[in-house]
Design an enzyme around this catalytic site. Structure first.
Site, short mmCIF file in Angstrom:
data_model
loop_
_atom_site.label_atom_id
_atom_site.label_comp_id
_atom_site.label_asym_id
_atom_site.label_seq_id
_atom_site.Cartn_x
_atom_site.Cartn_y
_atom_site.Cartn_z
N HIS A 436 0.92 -1.22 -0.02
CA HIS A 436 -0.20 -0.06 0.24
C HIS A 436 0.91 1.22 0.01
O HIS A 436 2.19 1.10 0.15
CB HIS A 436 -0.83 -0.06 1.23
CG HIS A 436 -0.19 0.05 2.46
ND1 HIS A 436 0.39 -0.74 3.23
CD2 HIS A 436 -0.03 1.32 3.22
CE1 HIS A 436 0.74 -0.19 4.32
NE2 HIS A 436 0.71 1.05 4.31
N SER A 438 1.55 5.47 1.09
CA SER A 438 1.75 6.66 1.94
C SER A 438 2.92 7.19 1.84
O SER A 438 3.04 7.63 0.70
CB SER A 438 1.38 5.86 3.41
OG SER A 438 2.64 5.29 3.80
N HIS A 578 12.03 -6.09 32.26
CA HIS A 578 11.63 -5.15 31.24
C HIS A 578 12.76 -4.29 30.72
O HIS A 578 13.71 -4.39 31.20
CB HIS A 578 10.68 -3.96 31.84
CG HIS A 578 11.04 -2.85 32.74
ND1 HIS A 578 11.63 -3.33 34.07
CD2 HIS A 578 11.65 -1.90 32.59
CE1 HIS A 578 12.18 -2.27 34.81
NE2 HIS A 578 12.14 -0.99 33.73
N SER A 580 14.71 -1.21 28.25
CA SER A 580 14.69 0.25 27.74
C SER A 580 16.35 0.22 27.25
O SER A 580 16.94 -0.63 26.92
CB SER A 580 14.52 0.97 29.18
OG SER A 580 14.54 2.37 28.75
#
Length: 894
Positions: A436, A438, A578, A580
């Site tokens: 597509h 854009s 987590h 970062s």
């Protein structure tokens, strides 16, 4: 021959001089070869050898000498004695001048008895000062290869065709204006390079070169090419780019072996359909109009994939179910495979100037291209469409990679990208496939390693630094999730320079991210290498800190006390739940969060200089540019022939994507109606690998006829990008924080100008003109004179695109052959007077400028017209006619 080696100081590894060694340190002397062009005193060494060992020197078959040598003339007298000589190189270009250009050698002629070298088959006289081809060359019966490029030849001898065994001839970069008819007698010639000369016509006899496989005529002034070129059945490559061709013979399409036909950058207004359908033809940079397919064209050509070449003024094209290849004027290519679109689809495109609303950069990204928008947005293709986007190589270290970034409808994402670098050029092409359309742009990002983490766990390591690993244990996640890893090495010198502490060390900067918002079910183990100079043997744990940055890099926290650190001789290992930014530091500082932030910000800053240059021929034309410090010298060298100005400004720091302004002050002003003018200042946005350049015209509101005007251009900061941490911009606050630099500008005393009183200077006058109409805006005589000053050497192409005949263009050029300004004025006003009654003439002028590659002038005309429309609308509103008109329309509707 061994004594020759001893005289030259050549010895093999055993200490014995030898002439038969295949390679010897400090020389290129081997067997019957004598390579002395690598020595500054090569001719002196040759004369010494010839004097002491003449019997052995005359046996040499291959000889190389530099023609930059001061003893060249003396050496030439000895060369005819080398009866066995097969190859002779007497090239200049072994030294450079102060501007980095190659210096031509001193060779201007050859001795008459040079023609006695009956065995000579290869002769290279490039980079010399030959104005005529020495006649003795025509007496070399065995000559097969002749190179005389980068000389000053104006013509070739009439009997040049007597070199019947010649197979390769290069006269590139000379001043040849014509060719002798005898060139057609070179029946064995296979490669002919006559590029970058001044040829206007070719003799028909060129069509007799039946063995020629490559013919390079690019960079000349050819107006036409003879039909006889269709006789060159062996021709594989024909280079005709950068000439003045208006058309080409359709018969070229019949050449059976042709695999490349380059017609770029000519004045072609129409190309035969037989030529257009060739898959290997290149025609970008021509003012092409519509062409109708020839009914005589081979039917098989219609089955080939359609190729569309769009001129600079076009903004759309149509894709059918049969597919096509499309080449835009800016160098972007598309491939729509058959079946990609089920129904005919109109594709619209535009190239946008980089702006924060279009450009989405992440930390440490570098923008490498303009922004391409393709519409309609979101339309799904049945098959992948391929896109090739050109960009300038960033020359970044190995930890960066190039990707095409696009907008998926909700967020920006990076596409799988292949990169192809063009040989002998800094230009590269990024290739991607999409379903597509854009927005698209090319960026350089930190190398990204990624993997899919399954429930049973896995291992991920960095390709930039394999010592950096992330270990996912079994049971770390229920559902598979994607993890990405990026690494930015930071040298000890950079950290020491920023912190001012020689004891500071840091590991590479590690960034981890994932596609899930849920923390891992088990701790993930991260391995980082210890900072340089630190090992498990000399480690002082009190000096080691683990820093953690949030996802946006806005803050840094010391988490050393929150994790369990394990050490080996080379690595530090810790666990997290987590992801970062993570950074391992070794320092005596008790609090280093601020220092880490400072280092991080510094890695995203660029040291730049501002440049303000005035064109030598027209000081009112000013070039403004913001240049990274390592590019300043190359940019100035490139511009110094056309511009002069003050030294670059002092060093300033700027972020990628930061806005800044240029303001002209103290008696110098600019057109405030420019679309890029905000509150009287020119708006720029800095991107380190783009030009950041504008060329504008300045004026002085005061009378300059009596004296010169001294003013200045000052640069000011604009809005700080949102992604920059607050601490990074805090020091910029205050009354003078926005000022960056000031450079002086001087407008000389005003002299009588050709556009103020053209009649006595040029022998003709220009009557007042008002092109267009009140509602759409007028172009006046003054506007045309202003436009004429910017046209330059493109006037012929512009004239042809405006509809002037080639005969008119040729006559204008001849009548004003001594003055480029006269040619431009005559062309522009001739067209204006012929079309002054045409209400659509202004739009035709804009289109012609775009088709000629002068988007800058087209933009200027559109800005003038838009301003005229605004003033007209305001005047209508001011006198109340607009309200009356609306009332009448309402009455009619009722």
């Amino acid at each position: 021959m061994q004594k020759m080696a001893e005289l030259l100081g050549l010895r093999d590894e055993c200490g014995e001089g030898t002439l038969g060694a295949p390679a010897l340190t400090g020389s290129c002397l081997a067997d019957n070869r004598l390579n002395l062009d690598v020595y500054p005193d090569g001719c002196h060494r040759f004369l010494q050898l010839f004097k002491e060992q003449q019997g052995e020197v005359v046996l040499v078959e291959f000889l190389r000498l530099s023609s930059n040598d001061c003893l060249l003339d003396t050496t030439l007298g000895s060369l005819p004695h080398l009866k066995h000589l097969k190859s002779l190189v007497l090239k200049g270009g072994h030294a450079r001048d102060e501007f980095g250009s190659y210096q031509h050698g001193s060779l201007t002629s050859l001795p008459p008895d040079f023609g006695n070298l009956r065995c000579l088959t290869h002769l290279d006289l490039s980079f010399n000062r030959l104005s005529t081809l020495p006649s003795c060359i025509l007496h070399l019966p065995s000559l097969r290869v002749l190179l005389v490029s980068h000389n000053s030849l104006v013509t070739l001898p009439e009997d040049f065709g007597c070199l019947s065994k010649l197979t390769f001839f290069s006269a590139m970069k000379n001043q040849l204006k014509d060719l002798p008819q005898s060139i057609g007698e070179l029946s064995m010639l296979q490669d002919l390079d006559l590029s970058e000369n001044a040829l206007e016509l070719l003799p028909e006899e060129v069509g007799n070169l039946h063995n020629c496989s490559e013919l390079d005529l690019s960079g000349n002034r050819l107006l036409r090419i003879p039909d006889s070129l269709a006789n060159l059945k062996s021709l594989r490559r024909l280079h005709l780019h950068s000439n003045l061709l208006v058309t080409v013979p359709a018969s070229l399409a019949s050449l059976p072996n042709l695999s490349r036909l380059d017609l770029q950058n000519n004045c072609l207004r129409a190309i035969p359909a037989e030529i257009q359908t060739l898959p290997f033809v290149h025609i970008r940079g021509n003012p092409l109009g519509e062409t109708e397919p020839s009914p005589q064209a081979d039917k098989s050509s219609t089955r080939r994939l359609q190729r569309l070449f769009l001129a600079s003024g076009e903004g759309s094209f149509t894709v059918t179910s049969e597919g096509c290849r499309v080449v835009l004027a800016c160098g972007i290519h598309f491939y729509f495979p058959p079946g990609a679109a089920s129904d005919p689809l109109q594709i619209y495109f535009r190239s946008l100037t980089p702006d924060p609303q279009w450009v989405k950069l992440r930390h440490h990204d570098v923008l490498l291209s303009r922004v391409l928008e393709l519409q309609p947005h979101g339309v799904q293709f049945q098959q992948e469409v391929q896109i090739w986007m050109p960009y300038i190589s960033p020359q970044t270290p190995h930890q960066h990679e190039v990707v095409v970034r696009t907008f998926s409808g909700q967020s920006w994402s990076d596409l799988r990208t292949r990169v192809k670098r063009k040989r002998r050029s800094k230009k590269c092409v990024a290739h991607c496939c999409v379903l597509h359309f854009s927005w698209f742009l090319v960026v350089s990002r930190l190398v990204q390693n990624e993997c899919k983490v399954p429930a049973e766990g896995t291992l991920l390591f960095s390709s930039v630094d394999p010592n950096i690993k992330v270990i996912f244990p079994p049971g770390v996640t229920k559902e598979p999730r994607s993890v990405k890893l990026q690494v930015l090495p930071v040298s000890a010198e950079e950290i020491q320079e920023i912190t001012g502490n020689a004891g500071c060390r840091a590991s590479p900067l590690l960034y981890l991210s994932q596609d899930s918002t849920v923390d891992f079910l088990k701790p993930v183990k991260i391995q980082l290498p210890l900072p340089p100079g630190v090992t498990g043997l000399n480690l002082d744990r009190s000096r080691l800190h683990i820093l953690h940055g949030d996802l946006e890099g806005q803050t840094w926290n010391d988490i050393t006390s929150e994790v369990v650190l394990e050490f080996t001789h080379l690595y530090a290992v810790f666990e997290v739940t987590h992801f970062s930014w993570y950074w391992l530091w070794y320092t005596t500082k008790t609090y280093i969060g601020g220092i880490a932030r400072k280092v991080y910000e510094r890695l995203r800053l660029y040291q730049v200089n501002f440049i303000a240059l005035q064109r030598k021929k027209d000081p009112e034309q000013v070039l403004l540019q913001c240049v990274p410090k390592h590019k300043v010298d190359p940019v100035l060298k490139k511009l110094q022939d056309r511009y002069r100005g003050p030294e670059p400004s002092d060093m300033v720091e700027m972020f990628e994507g930061e806005q800044f302004f240029a303001a002209f002050e103290r008696g110098i002003s600019i057109d405030m109606d420019r679309p890029d003018c905000v509150d009287g200042r020119l708006s720029f946005i800095f991107y380190s690998h783009l030009k950041n350049m504008k060329e504008i015209y300045v004026t002085s509101p005061v009378d300059r006829k009596g004296q010169a005007v001294k003013g200045q251009v000052s640069f000011y900061r604009g809005a700080v990008p949102d992604s920059i941490p607050e601490d990074a911009s805090r020091r910029r606050k205050g009354p003078d924080s926005l000022w960056l630099a000031t450079l002086p500008i001087k407008l000389p005393q005003l002299k009588p100008r050709w556009d103020e009183n053209p009649s006595p200077l040029y022998g003709f006058s220009f009557p007042p003109l008002n092109l267009g109409n009140a509602e759409t805006g007028y172009l006046t005589q003054a506007n045309l004179l202003s436009i004429a000053r910017r046209v330059g050497a493109d006037w012929q192409s512009i004239g042809l695109n405006l509809g002037l005949t080639y005969q008119q263009i040729e006559r204008i050029g001849y009548n004003n052959r001594e003055d480029l300004h006269k040619q431009i004025l005559d062309m522009l006003f001739s067209w204006a007077q012929q079309n002054s009654e045409d209400p659509d003439c202004v739009s035709k002028l804009i289109t012609a400028m775009k088709e000629s590659g002068r988007q800058d002038i087209a933009d200027e005309v559109e800005a003038i017209i838009e301003l005229g429309r605004q003033k007209y609308t305001e005047s209508i509103r001011r006198v109340g006619l607009e309200q009356e008109s609306s009332t009448e329309d309402s009455a009619i509707a009722m």
